[in-house]
Design an enzyme around this catalytic site. Structure first.
Site, PDB file in Angstrom:
ATOM      1  CD  GLU A   1      40.785   1.869  -8.211  1.00 11.14           C
ATOM      2  OE1 GLU A   1      40.645   2.215  -7.702  1.00 11.14           O
ATOM      3  OE2 GLU A   1      39.568   1.440  -8.642  1.00 11.14           O
TER       4      GLU A   1
ATOM      5  CG  ASP B   1      39.395   8.891  -2.097  1.00 11.81           C
ATOM      6  OD1 ASP B   1      38.400   8.016  -3.923  1.00 11.81           O
ATOM      7  OD2 ASP B   1      40.821   8.223  -2.169  1.00 11.81           O
TER       8      ASP B   1
END
Lengths: 265, 403
Positions: free
Chosen positions: A49, A60
């Protein structure tokens, strides 16, 4: 359905667990990203990924934020990240992970086409929930890309079913309430969600977010079809003093995760 | 009826719900809870009572005679600066805190730029006994130090955000990250008509009180405004004052931050200079580079320092139902002084943008024109910034020519 679907589907059918490794594209530079993809493949990853750095990565935590910022400061662009894949596109399936604005800005169709032309076979866009995904899903299908959709600990069962019906490649089960990053212990939510999702779908269910050690990966694989490991890998790239050291450190870690996952329980 | 009150979150092709899956059920819960609450007479009574007895509503409409004489048009000021905590922000935070209590959550979080929304959230949290964490860009913490102290005195935790441009955009990112982790116990009080559905609609409904009052007050003065003008960062005071005048024939003018000038690239003019993009849960007009990376906005006013704008404003601009102009930092300072000197009202720097835009617009208006200007907040928080910009000494000695 694309190549990620084929590869992970075949592993599930064979009773094997899948390991997807997240890398921040362009960290520390594009040529090293290509080497890292090759190295994690050799170390036992089943797919990669590849993160395309975005200025505002709301899903994130600190590690991937820092990695994205460093790559952006070095001038990395979405087109530059995609270029890293072509030399290794035959080695294993590579998908991109980025936020909706970068894809939308280029245009759903154009971005899907360019990603496919660059040798990528899948996409993860975490801020495109089912409600907003249709234009992208149409573009991705036309370009032959899989799109991995996410379910979270807050997703009700009926909604898990609907998301699983639309996902391709695998179903990404977000293991914790929270953003990406390593946790000291595997959250109970990871195991519970994986178990719930596996009952509701035939698609491979991989757990990501909050899975950061070989032991945690092994624990998750007792219920899930595999894991996605991100921050723990990216941390090693950030900490390495040279590209060679980054490749070596990441490869060693991925080998350890692979071994722990494949160990008979 | 969900769809009548809050709609489906689409404003032409703007708006939507571009958030991580984790938050989708929470957004549906907020939408459902707010819709039910709004139909519940007890909730409305409680909110109205708080707005009256705690916030101090209705706020006055002031006939600005001196400013009217100066500009040659009739100027009415909707005085949101007179609210408790000094801005319109509390209209929204009181409503959402009440909603939070109703949903059984015990913690609220907020993002803040100028600190006005942070203070309003901390205030509502203190009143309702809720835990409160406010995310604020490190740069804003420095330039709005007074509001940081106010929030801490009110019992809120203020978290300086050091990522990205260290302003409102990054504070919002951090608030969203917190919410993804705490969504089961926490309600996110977004401070403007931005973010994912249902926030743009819910915050509009909570700010609608501005124009509901203003319309009745104008009618009592025997007129309806020909022009309604307000500053636009995210755009909540503007939506609030526009809402009841949409479709009345009034000309609606929003004022964006022109910063150092549009050509400088350092501004907050998302509608005037942005292109459609996706940030903080909504598709809207957005300042971004050629790759889609979001740009840092710039404004002398921390409250307008944001690269996006409420999706409904993006749609109003597209359809022409409202028009959007830009005001530079230095023009805003002139607007600030104009209102202070003519009316004895020290406005927030955000409001000063609207005053400056009105001064620029006035010569083009017929003398009989009535203008309603929303004074979004008071300017105590900006006195340091003004002192620096104008070279005034805050140590008490004054500049030499004052003696």
């Amino acid at each position: 359905m694309g190549r990620l679907h084929e590869v992970l589907g075949a592993r599930k059918a064979a009773g094997e667990k899948s390991l997807v490794v997240y890398l921040t594209g362009g960290l520390p530079d594009v040529p090293t990203t290509t080497r890292l993809i090759e190295a994690v493949a050799a170390a036992g990853a089943d797919a990669v990924e590849l993160g395309i750095p975005f200025s505002d990565p709301i899903m994130d935590g600190p590690v991937i934020q820092a990695a994205s910022q460093r790559a952006l400061d070095a001038g990395v662009t979405p087109a530059g990240v995609l270029q890293a894949v072509m030399p290794v596109s035959d080695v294993l399936p590579v998908g991109f992970m980025t936020y909706a604005n970068l894809v939308h800005h280029a245009g759903w169709e154009r971005f899907a086409h360019e990603a496919a032309a660059a040798g990528l076979c899948a996409a993860i866009v975490p801020d495109l929930p089912l409600e907003e995904a249709t234009p992208w899903l149409d573009a991705a299908r036309t370009a032959g890309l899989d799109t991995v959709l996410l379910v979270a600990p807050t997703t009700p069962p009926e909604r898990i079913r609907r998301i699983a019906a639309e996902t391709s490649g695998f179903l990404y089960a977000v293991g914790v309430l929270g953003v990406t990053g390593v946790r000291e212990q595997l959250a109970r939510t990871a195991v519970e969600l994986a178990a719930r999702a596996c009952e509701l779908t035939e698609v491979p269910v991989l757990v990501g977010v909050g899975v950061g050690t070989p032991e945690q990966a092994a624990e998750v694989c007792r219920v899930a079809d595999g894991v996605v490991i991100g921050s723990a890998v990216v941390r090693r790239v950030l900490d390495a003093e040279t590209p060679d050291a980054a490749v070596e450190s990441v490869a060693g870690f991925v080998r350890a995760v692979r071994a722990a996952m494949d160990e008979p329980a | 009826m969900t769809h009548e009150l809050l709609g489906d979150g689409r404003y032409a092709d703007f708006g939507g719900m571009y958030v991580p899956e984790t938050l989708v059920p929470a957004l549906r819960e907020v939408e459902d809870a707010f819709t039910r609450a709004w139909q519940d007479a007890a909730f409305r009574e409680c909110l109205d009572g708080l707005l009256r007895d705690y916030v101090g509503r209705p706020t006055a409409v002031t006939e600005a005679k001196n400013l009217s004489d100066r500009l040659g048009v009739r100027v009415l000021l909707k005085r949101e600066d007179l609210n408790h905590t000094g801005s319109h922000k509390i209209n929204n935070t009181i409503g959402q805190a009440l909603l939070c209590e109703r949903m059984g959550k015990e913690r609220v979080i907020a993002e803040t730029g100028a600190g006005q929304h942070g203070v309003a959230t901390a205030t509502a949290a203190a009143l309702f006994g809720l835990d409160c964490t406010v995310f604020m860009g490190e740069e804003d913490v420095a330039r709005q130090a007074l509001n940081v102290v106010r929030m801490r005195l009110l019992g809120a935790e203020v978290v300086p955000v050091t990522s990205g441009s260290r302003t409102l955009k990054d504070a919002t990112n951090e608030a969203l990250r917190d919410w993804v982790a705490t969504v089961e116990s926490t309600h996110y009080i977004i401070g403007s008509v931005v973010g994912p559905h249902p926030y743009p609609a819910m915050v509009r409904e909570l700010q609608r009180v501005i124009s509901v009052e203003a319309r009745a007050q104008c009618e009592a003065l025997g007129c309806l405004p020909d022009v309604v003008i307000a500053c636009v960062g995210g755009g909540s005071n503007a939506i609030g004052v526009f809402a009841e005048f949409l479709g009345t024939g009034a000309r609606l003018v929003g004022c964006e931050a022109g910063g150092l000038g549009l050509e400088s690239g350092r501004h907050g003019a998302s509608i005037s200079r942005g292109v459609p993009g996706i940030l903080h849960g909504a598709r809207t007009m957005l300042l971004q580079d050629e790759n889609g990376q979001v740009l840092e906005a710039h404004s002398i006013s921390a409250g307008l320092d944001y690269p996006g704008v409420g999706p409904q404003h993006a749609a109003l601009a597209r359809s022409g139902a409202a028009e959007y102009v830009t005001v530079t930092d230095s023009e805003a300072i002139d607007g600030f002084r104009l209102l202070a000197e003519t009316e004895g009202i020290i406005p927030a720097l955000e409001t000063a943008h609207a005053v400056a835009a009105l001064a620029a617009l006035a010569p083009t208006l017929d003398p009989g024109t009535t203008v309603l200007l929303c004074v979004s907040g008071r300017g105590d928080k900006d006195v340091d910034t003004l002192a620096r910009a104008l070279g005034l000494d805050t140590a008490g000695s004054g500049s030499p020519e004052d003696y």
